[in-house]
Write an enzyme that holds these catalytic residues in place. Structure first.
Site, short mmCIF file in Angstrom:
data_model
loop_
_atom_site.label_atom_id
_atom_site.label_comp_id
_atom_site.label_asym_id
_atom_site.label_seq_id
_atom_site.Cartn_x
_atom_site.Cartn_y
_atom_site.Cartn_z
N GLU A 35 0.81 -1.22 0.00
CA GLU A 35 0.00 0.00 0.00
C GLU A 35 0.85 1.28 0.00
O GLU A 35 0.44 2.29 -0.56
CB GLU A 35 -0.96 -0.01 1.19
CG GLU A 35 -1.93 -1.20 1.21
CD GLU A 35 -2.96 -1.18 0.09
OE1 GLU A 35 -3.02 -0.18 -0.65
OE2 GLU A 35 -3.68 -2.18 -0.05
N GLU A 64 -5.37 4.74 -1.06
CA GLU A 64 -4.30 3.80 -0.68
C GLU A 64 -3.73 4.13 0.69
O GLU A 64 -3.34 3.23 1.44
CB GLU A 64 -3.17 3.80 -1.72
CG GLU A 64 -3.58 3.47 -3.15
CD GLU A 64 -4.10 2.06 -3.37
OE1 GLU A 64 -4.31 1.32 -2.40
OE2 GLU A 64 -4.29 1.70 -4.54
N HIS A 67 -5.71 2.44 3.13
CA HIS A 67 -5.43 1.00 3.17
C HIS A 67 -4.14 0.73 3.93
O HIS A 67 -4.02 -0.27 4.65
CB HIS A 67 -5.34 0.44 1.75
CG HIS A 67 -6.62 0.56 0.99
ND1 HIS A 67 -6.73 0.29 -0.36
CD2 HIS A 67 -7.87 0.93 1.39
CE1 HIS A 67 -7.98 0.49 -0.75
NE2 HIS A 67 -8.68 0.88 0.29
N GLU A 135 -2.09 -3.11 -9.27
CA GLU A 135 -3.34 -3.49 -8.60
C GLU A 135 -3.57 -5.00 -8.69
O GLU A 135 -4.02 -5.62 -7.73
CB GLU A 135 -4.52 -2.75 -9.24
CG GLU A 135 -4.50 -1.23 -9.06
CD GLU A 135 -4.65 -0.78 -7.60
OE1 GLU A 135 -5.22 -1.55 -6.80
OE2 GLU A 135 -4.20 0.33 -7.28
N GLU A 165 -8.68 -3.63 -4.81
CA GLU A 165 -7.69 -3.75 -5.88
C GLU A 165 -8.38 -3.98 -7.22
O GLU A 165 -7.97 -3.44 -8.24
CB GLU A 165 -6.71 -4.90 -5.60
CG GLU A 165 -6.04 -4.89 -4.23
CD GLU A 165 -5.20 -3.67 -3.96
OE1 GLU A 165 -4.76 -3.02 -4.92
OE2 GLU A 165 -4.97 -3.35 -2.77
N HIS A 168 -9.92 -0.67 -8.35
CA HIS A 168 -8.88 0.26 -8.82
C HIS A 168 -8.37 -0.15 -10.19
O HIS A 168 -8.17 0.70 -11.07
CB HIS A 168 -7.71 0.31 -7.82
CG HIS A 168 -8.07 0.95 -6.52
ND1 HIS A 168 -7.21 0.98 -5.45
CD2 HIS A 168 -9.20 1.59 -6.11
CE1 HIS A 168 -7.79 1.62 -4.43
NE2 HIS A 168 -8.99 1.99 -4.81
#
Lengths: 189, 93
Positions: A35, A64, A67, A135, A165, A168
Site C-alpha cells: 500500500e 491507498e 489502506h 493493482e 484492488e 482500482h
C-alpha cells in the site's frame, strides 16, 4: 494538503494474537506491491499525467493511504500482546531486536522499502499500465494472505482490501481508454 | 472505547454501530467518487453521491457530538477542553 479523518475506511478486528501472520502482512505495508508503494506511485504520477485522469489517480492514491492504515492496524493488533518469545517463534526475532513492536517499512522477508518498487515514466499509457499491473499484483497478494489465515475477522478486512484492488484496476483500465480516445481525437486535426 | 474497555455494554455497542453506519456511507462516497472520475456525465450517480454526502454529514454531526471531532485542522469544531488529541485512535478500536 490532506486532512486526517479519525476513523478507518473499513473495520479491522482480529481474533487472536498472531505475530506470524503479522510478519506476512507486512508485505502489504512495505513490500513491492504494498500500500505504501501504491500510494506513493499514484500521488507522484498525478503531477504529470494528462488532466483528464489526474482526479482519478489523486483519489486512488489517497484511498491507498487509508489502506496503509488498515494494514498497520492489523499488524499492530496481531503483535501488541505478543511476548518476546512469541515474536521469536514467529520469525520476528530480528525485527524485535531492532524495533521492538514498532512497525517498519519492509517486506515479509525483511527487505527494507525501496523507491525502486515503482516508477513514473512520464508516458501516460506506460504509467497507467504499471498501475493496472500493480493493482493485479496486490490483489493476488491479498488472496495468498487470506489463504494463510483462519482468522475470520482478519479475512473479512483482507477481503475488503482485495476487492478494492479489483475496482482500482477497473478504474485504471477506464483511464487508459480515456487517454487513448483523447490521443486519437487529437490526431484527426 | 479501546478494546480493553469494550465490555459489551450498550454504549460501546452504540459507538460501533454508529461508526459502522458512517463507514458504510463513506464507502459509497469513495466508490462513487472513483466511478465519477471516469464517468463524469452519469447524472444518476451524481444524484446518489449528493444524497449520500448529506446523509453522511448528518451522521457525522451526531457522532462528533457524542465522541469528539472526526476531522483535523478545523474541519471539525472542537469541544472544551481541546479533544481532537483524545484517544481512541482508529487502530485502538
Amino acid at each position: 494538503m490532506w486532512i486526517y479523518e479519525k476513523k478507518l475506511q473499513y473495520p479491522v478486528r482480529v481474533n487472536k494474537c498472531d505475530p506470524r501472520m503479522a510478519k506476512y502482512l507486512i508485505e502489504q505495508y512495505g513490500g513491492a506491491d504494498g500500500e505504501l508503494a501504491a500510494a506513493l506511485r499514484y500521488l507522484n504520477q498525478r503531477y504529470t499525467l494528462p488532466e483528464k485522469v489526474i482526479g482519478l489517480v489523486n483519489d486512488i492514491g489517497t484511498e491507498e493511504l487509508s489502506h496503509l492504515e488498515m494494514i498497520a492496524t492489523m499488524v499492530y493488533k496481531l503483535t501488541k500482546d505478543a511476548t518476546a518469545e512469541q515474536m521469536k517463534e514467529a520469525g520476528l526475532g530480528a525485527h524485535y531486536a531492532s524495533h521492538d513492536k514498532a512497525l517498519f517499512f519492509n517486506d515479509a522477508s525483511g527487505n527494507p522499502f525501496s523507491a525502486t518498487y515503482f516508477t513514473a515514466k512520464g508516458d501516460p499509457i506506460a504509467d497507467l499500465y504499471e498501475d493496472i499491473a500493480a493493482e493485479e499484483k496486490a490483489r493476488a497478494t491479498y488472496q495468498w494472505l487470506i489463504n494463510m489465515t483462519d482468522d475470520t475477522d482478519l479475512i473479512d478486512s483482507l477481503t475488503f482490501l482485495r476487492e478494492r484492488e479489483i475496482i482500482h484496476s477497473q478504474r485504471f483500465r477506464e483511464a487508459v481508454e480515456i487517454i487513448k480516445e483523447d490521443q486519437s481525437t487529437k490526431k484527426i486535426f | 472505547m479501546t478494546e480493553k474497555q469494550s465490555s459489551n455494554n450498550e454504549s460501546t455497542q452504540a459507538y460501533y454501530t454508529l461508526l459502522k453506519q458512517i463507514q458504510a456511507l463513506d464507502f459509497v462516497l469513495v466508490e462513487l467518487t472513483l466511478y465519477l472520475d471516469t464517468h463524469p456525465e452519469d447524472t444518476q450517480a451524481i444524484q446518489q453521491f449528493n444524497t449520500t454526502s448529506l446523509q453522511s454529514n448528518q451522521l457525522k454531526q451526531q457522532y462528533q457530538q457524542l465522541y469528539g471531532p472526526l476531522y483535523q485542522f478545523g474541519a471539525s469544531p472542537s469541544g472544551t477542553p481541546w479533544n481532537w488529541k483524545d484517544a481512541p485512535w482508529p487502530w485502538q478500536v
